[in-house]
Design a protein around this motif. Structure first.
Motif, PDB file in Angstrom:
ATOM      1  N   ASP A  13       0.833  -1.208   0.000  1.00  0.00           N
ATOM      2  CA  ASP A  13       0.000   0.000   0.000  1.00  0.00           C
ATOM      3  C   ASP A  13       0.864   1.252   0.000  1.00  0.00           C
ATOM      4  O   ASP A  13       0.594   2.208  -0.738  1.00  0.00           O
ATOM      5  N   GLN A  14       1.928   1.239   0.817  1.00  0.00           N
ATOM      6  CA  GLN A  14       2.831   2.386   0.857  1.00  0.00           C
ATOM      7  C   GLN A  14       3.581   2.536  -0.466  1.00  0.00           C
ATOM      8  O   GLN A  14       3.780   3.655  -0.962  1.00  0.00           O
ATOM      9  N   TYR A  15       3.960   1.405  -1.035  1.00  0.00           N
ATOM     10  CA  TYR A  15       4.634   1.437  -2.333  1.00  0.00           C
ATOM     11  C   TYR A  15       3.752   2.098  -3.385  1.00  0.00           C
ATOM     12  O   TYR A  15       4.210   2.919  -4.181  1.00  0.00           O
ATOM     13  N   ASN A  16       2.463   1.754  -3.390  1.00  0.00           N
ATOM     14  CA  ASN A  16       1.539   2.315  -4.375  1.00  0.00           C
ATOM     15  C   ASN A  16       1.391   3.822  -4.209  1.00  0.00           C
ATOM     16  O   ASN A  16       1.207   4.553  -5.194  1.00  0.00           O
ATOM     17  N   VAL A  17       1.465   4.297  -2.961  1.00  0.00           N
ATOM     18  CA  VAL A  17       1.452   5.748  -2.731  1.00  0.00           C
ATOM     19  C   VAL A  17       2.674   6.384  -3.382  1.00  0.00           C
ATOM     20  O   VAL A  17       2.587   7.421  -4.055  1.00  0.00           O
ATOM     21  N   ASN A  18       3.818   5.765  -3.184  1.00  0.00           N
ATOM     22  CA  ASN A  18       5.053   6.274  -3.779  1.00  0.00           C
ATOM     23  C   ASN A  18       4.998   6.230  -5.301  1.00  0.00           C
ATOM     24  O   ASN A  18       5.544   7.120  -5.975  1.00  0.00           O
ATOM     25  N   VAL A  19       4.354   5.177  -5.826  1.00  0.00           N
ATOM     26  CA  VAL A  19       4.217   5.061  -7.280  1.00  0.00           C
ATOM     27  C   VAL A  19       3.437   6.237  -7.849  1.00  0.00           C
ATOM     28  O   VAL A  19       3.811   6.819  -8.872  1.00  0.00           O
ATOM     29  N   LYS A  21       3.176   9.192  -6.724  1.00  0.00           N
ATOM     30  CA  LYS A  21       4.020  10.385  -6.716  1.00  0.00           C
ATOM     31  C   LYS A  21       5.027  10.344  -7.864  1.00  0.00           C
ATOM     32  O   LYS A  21       5.251  11.343  -8.550  1.00  0.00           O
ATOM     33  N   ALA A  22       5.625   9.155  -8.081  1.00  0.00           N
ATOM     34  CA  ALA A  22       6.623   9.017  -9.142  1.00  0.00           C
ATOM     35  C   ALA A  22       6.008   9.215 -10.516  1.00  0.00           C
ATOM     36  O   ALA A  22       6.598   9.855 -11.399  1.00  0.00           O
ATOM     37  N   ILE A  23       4.785   8.690 -10.701  1.00  0.00           N
ATOM     38  CA  ILE A  23       4.113   8.823 -11.997  1.00  0.00           C
ATOM     39  C   ILE A  23       3.809  10.285 -12.291  1.00  0.00           C
ATOM     40  O   ILE A  23       3.830  10.730 -13.450  1.00  0.00           O
ATOM     41  N   GLY A  24       3.524  11.037 -11.219  1.00  0.00           N
ATOM     42  CA  GLY A  24       3.276  12.465 -11.411  1.00  0.00           C
ATOM     43  C   GLY A  24       4.470  13.180 -12.009  1.00  0.00           C
ATOM     44  O   GLY A  24       4.311  14.154 -12.768  1.00  0.00           O
ATOM     45  N   ARG A  25       5.661  12.709 -11.674  1.00  0.00           N
ATOM     46  CA  ARG A  25       6.874  13.341 -12.208  1.00  0.00           C
ATOM     47  C   ARG A  25       7.342  12.679 -13.495  1.00  0.00           C
ATOM     48  O   ARG A  25       7.790  13.356 -14.418  1.00  0.00           O
ATOM     49  N   PHE A  26       7.263  11.361 -13.543  1.00  0.00           N
ATOM     50  CA  PHE A  26       7.748  10.609 -14.705  1.00  0.00           C
ATOM     51  C   PHE A  26       6.688   9.601 -15.140  1.00  0.00           C
ATOM     52  O   PHE A  26       6.674   8.453 -14.668  1.00  0.00           O
ATOM     53  N   PRO A  27       5.766  10.005 -16.012  1.00  0.00           N
ATOM     54  CA  PRO A  27       4.687   9.098 -16.454  1.00  0.00           C
ATOM     55  C   PRO A  27       5.265   7.815 -17.053  1.00  0.00           C
ATOM     56  O   PRO A  27       6.292   7.829 -17.728  1.00  0.00           O
ATOM     57  N   GLU A  28       4.593   6.692 -16.784  1.00  0.00           N
ATOM     58  CA  GLU A  28       5.053   5.405 -17.308  1.00  0.00           C
ATOM     59  C   GLU A  28       4.809   5.302 -18.806  1.00  0.00           C
ATOM     60  O   GLU A  28       3.935   5.995 -19.363  1.00  0.00           O
ATOM     61  N   ARG A  29       5.582   4.439 -19.437  1.00  0.00           N
ATOM     62  CA  ARG A  29       5.379   4.175 -20.858  1.00  0.00           C
ATOM     63  C   ARG A  29       3.975   3.603 -21.088  1.00  0.00           C
ATOM     64  O   ARG A  29       3.422   2.931 -20.222  1.00  0.00           O
TER      65      ARG A  29
END
Length: 550
Positions: A13-19, A21-29
């Motif tokens: 669950d915590q990992y998904n929160v971090n994900v 945030k990361a997607i907000g900066r670097f959208p996935e392919r």
């Protein structure tokens, strides 16, 4: 006190929160698999003993031998055949001298569909995509100076498999090798011809009779011979998914086993000589999972559905060929990298033998230099990579185990659907399997054309290229030379003996209870030609007309 599962879920669950945030900066392919990460939660229902286990032990998920490549490498079986028997024989001897441990014969199109080189329908195709074999005389030349008692030979032949096998047995006899010494495989998988490849001759029912006749004959006379290579390779080449490749091929396998049992054979008398033929495609990890799932599914089918008792009957042994459909004419040297990755997948997936495609096969028949690179690819993986040093090295990977389970579930769904239709033969006759493959192939092509799927050098990273030089071309005169050889052979043989053996074969074809292999072998020994023998069977059995209402 929280359980291990709860701890993992909390961390996930915590990992998904971090994900997020990361997607907000670097959208996935785009167009990635829906699931990005695998954890123990994805394989929580997998029972180690029942589903994974140990190599050499039911359900064989981890391999069919206890030590796999630690004792002996897979057979490095290079696929070759072109022009005349003389030219192909030179290539075979070159491959053996270069370290190949098995031969794999490619036959030209007329041979594959049961026509002689002098038949008008063969015009322009003799020797083009494989070697032309019209009679025992050609087979004698093809294996000249090759010890058939020692070499393992695979023949990619289907509709006329009985005839080519008879020729091989007859050559061996003339060289002093007994049938019980012969090792190799005939593809002999006619069902996939109807659904994916197209080199069929007879309708499904008499074709199934020929196959079961071979099973019976070889179980008594050629016990080391693999009597069929049930082929998913061509199903994948036609555009199927990984799960469809396994599902449709294993459904074909079920049909062959059922036909043999119906013909009165005990399952344990022939099942140990069945083998499979898989494609090694580009998605390395998915392919490893596919190979592992295929072993587990077949073991369960043989044990639970057919009640086999002998462990050999439950072992899915398979040959692999790297994906020809993934070779590109653009930037052909890129194909070396593709083949290396596909080789790694086959080895980590536990193949028993392997053919590696050559870099120039999207353009022409491979040159000797290209074939050498392809063979060296296998040897480097075997001796230098470490991949063959441990058994099933990706076992326990959350992703690989989850993917193995996912592919298995998809395959069971397809098998259930095909059973409901009435089995593989009925599913082919109704066009179901063909339609499923066509839909998958269309989706793949649309993804490539839209750019959703990247093919390096084709729809991305293109460069300006010069025409490729030094390609191998088969001279048009090959057909004329083959016709002359055939005419000379017919003039020398005992034509009365030929007529008698062909008449005996026709009588045997009309008796549904008669095994045709001894009659075909007798005809071959008199130098009756492939076209003459298949012509007799065409007369009795008729020819298959493709299903067009898809």
């Amino acid at each position: 006190m929280s359980t291990e599962k709860e701890k993992i879920q909390a961390e996930l669950d915590q990992y998904n929160v971090n994900v997020e945030k990361a997607i907000g900066r670097f959208p996935e392919r785009k167009n990635l698999p829906e699931q990005r990460l695998y954890t123990p939660l994805d394989i929580k229902d997998t029972d180690y003993a029942d589903e994974i286990g140990f190599p050499g032990v039911y359900p064989y998920t981890r391999g069919v031998q206890p030590t796999m490549y630690r004792g002996r490498f897979w057979t490095m079986r290079m696929y070759a055949g072109f022009s005349t028997a003389e030219e192909s024989n030179k290539r075979y001897r070159y491959l053996i001298e270069s370290g190949a441990s098995g031969l794999s014969c490619a036959f030209d199109l007329p041979t594959q569909i049961g026509y002689d080189s002098d038949d008008p329908i063969s015009e322009g195709e003799v020797g083009k995509v494989g070697v032309a074999i019209d009679s025992l005389a050609d087979m004698e030349v093809l294996f000249d100076k090759i010890d058939l008692g020692k070499v393992s030979t695979s023949m990619t032949i289907n509709a006329p498999a009985s005839v080519l096998l008879a020729m091989y047995i007859a050559v061996a006899e003339k060289r002093g090798a007994t049938p019980d010494q012969l090792k190799g495989t005939i593809q002999n998988d006619i069902l996939k011809e109807y659904s994916a490849r197209g080199t069929y001759i007879f309708p499904p029912r008499p074709s199934m009779r020929l196959i079961t006749n071979i099973f019976e004959y070889c179980s008594k006379n050629v016990p080391k011979w693999n009597t069929i290579s049930i082929s998913g390779y061509h199903i994948r080449e036609a555009g199927s998914t990984a799960a469809q490749e396994i599902a449709f091929t294993i459904s074909d396998g079920i049909a062959y086993v059922e036909a043999a049992i119906k013909a009165g054979l005990d399952v344990d008398a022939f099942a140990g000589r069945l083998s499979f033929f898989w494609n090694a495609h580009n998605n390395l990890l998915e392919e490893v999972a596919k190979f592992r799932a295929s072993r587990r599914i077949w073991a369960k089918i043989m044990k639970e559905r057919f009640h086999a008792k002998n462990p050999k009957s439950m072992k899915l042994r398979f040959h692999t060929q790297t994906a020809g459909s993934m070779l590109t004419a653009q930037q052909p040297n890129n194909n070396i990298v593709r083949v290396a990755l596909q080789t790694a997948a086959a080895v980590m997936g536990g193949t028993q033998s392997l053919h590696t495609n050559s870099r120039d096969e999207a353009l022409a028949l491979p040159t000797e230099e290209s074939v050498m690179v392809a063979l060296r690819t296998q040897q480097i993986v075997a001796y230098e990579s470490g991949l063959a040093d441990v058994i099933d090295p990706l076992a326990g990977s959350y992703y690989v185990e989850a993917m193995t389970n996912k592919i298995e579930a998809e395959v069971w769904d397809y098998i259930k659907k095909i059973d409901e239709i009435g089995g593989a033969v009925a599913a082919i006759e109704k066009g179901y399997i063909q339609k499923e493959i066509q839909d998958s192939a269309y989706k793949w092509q649309m993804d490539v054309e839209s750019g959703a799927k990247t093919i390096v050098g084709v729809n991305k990273f293109q460069i300006k290229e010069e025409p490729v030089k030094g390609l191998l071309r088969v001279d048009a005169s090959v057909g004329e030379r083959q016709k002359r050889k055939l005419a000379e052979m017919k003039a020398k043989r005992d034509n009365d003996a030929v007529k008698k053996t062909l008449a005996d074969l026709e009588t045997a074809c009309k008796d549904a209870n008669e095994n045709l292999m001894p009659h075909i072998l007798n005809a071959v020994r008199t130098y009756a030609t492939l076209g003459e023998i298949c012509g007799v069977m065409r007369k009795v059995f008729g020819e298959y007309e493709a299903h067009t209402n898809l």
